[in-house]
Design a protein around this motif. Structure first.
Motif, PDB file in Angstrom:
ATOM      1  N   UNK A 274       0.844  -1.171   0.000  1.00 29.53           N
ATOM      2  CA  UNK A 274       0.000   0.000   0.000  1.00 29.53           C
ATOM      3  C   UNK A 274       0.897   1.244   0.000  1.00 29.53           C
ATOM      4  N   UNK A 275       0.555   2.209  -0.808  1.00 27.45           N
ATOM      5  CA  UNK A 275       1.322   3.443  -0.921  1.00 27.45           C
ATOM      6  C   UNK A 275       0.570   4.575  -0.212  1.00 27.45           C
ATOM      7  N   UNK A 276       1.296   5.476   0.442  1.00 30.47           N
ATOM      8  CA  UNK A 276       0.688   6.606   1.154  1.00 30.47           C
ATOM      9  C   UNK A 276       1.454   7.873   0.833  1.00 30.47           C
ATOM     10  N   UNK A 277       0.799   9.033   1.025  1.00 27.85           N
ATOM     11  CA  UNK A 277       1.433  10.335   0.845  1.00 27.85           C
ATOM     12  C   UNK A 277       1.374  11.094   2.157  1.00 27.85           C
TER      13      UNK A 277
END
Length: 191
Positions: free
Chosen positions: A1-4
């Motif tokens: 999962x990618x987050x900013x």
């Protein structure tokens, strides 16, 4: 999962989109939209609204020490938007939005909005200067509920009222009931 990671900001959504009605000792009234509002105490019942000091209605609250939080519905979405982007210095929002002021039960200056299903009469107890907004902490003196949202048991059916919320720049309709308070621990078969 990618987050900013973003810069700090207010991202607690959805929030109420309420119409706040105010009045002053000169007999003037106005309506404005507030999204920074909520409950803060049960006993005594207390709420808050946060308002920018440059808002036209800010002076009304300073003068009278009172305001009404009027819950909004799908039918009031246009009024909620207009009352949030136009100033009462320039237009009569009551006329423009075709809204009807009603005399409050416990307040002297601030009227209710007749078209709102729930109107919460508030008297200011304190003001906190926080930065861009000042928070008015208020005691709830009376709650006025329209008969149209009452069910056969005398309970307010707010899910059926068509209430709206504000979420990241958009107005959203509420109403789908996912459970009632305590349903996660309630025994099967109990409502």
């Amino acid at each position: 999962m990618s987050r900013q990671t973003w810069k700090p900001g207010n991202m607690i959504y959805p929030v109420p989109a309420v119409l706040v009605s105010v009045g002053d000792s000169k007999g003037r009234t106005n309506i404005f939209t507030v999204a920074w509002t909520g409950n803060i105490c049960t006993n005594p019942p207390m709420v808050y609204i946060s308002v920018r000091p440059e808002r036209y209605s800010y002076g009304f609250i300073e003068d009278s020490g009172e305001f009404v939080i009027n819950l909004t519905t799908k039918e009031l979405a246009f009024a909620a938007d207009l009352c949030g982007v136009r100033s009462g210095r320039d237009i009569d929002k009551w006329k423009k939005c075709r809204l009807t002021p009603l005399k409050a039960e416990k307040l002297q200056y601030a009227p209710l909005i007749a078209e709102s299903p729930v109107c919460i009469e508030c008297r200011v107890k304190d003001r906190l200067k926080l930065g861009s907004h000042d928070m008015f902490i208020a005691e709830v003196l009376s709650v006025n509920v329209d008969d149209s949202v009452m069910d056969e048991t005398g309970r307010a059916d707010l899910a059926a009222a068509g209430l709206i919320a504000y979420s990241h720049g958009e107005y959203t309709a509420l109403g789908e009931v996912l459970g009632s308070f305590g349903y996660s621990v309630r025994k099967k078969g109990k409502r």
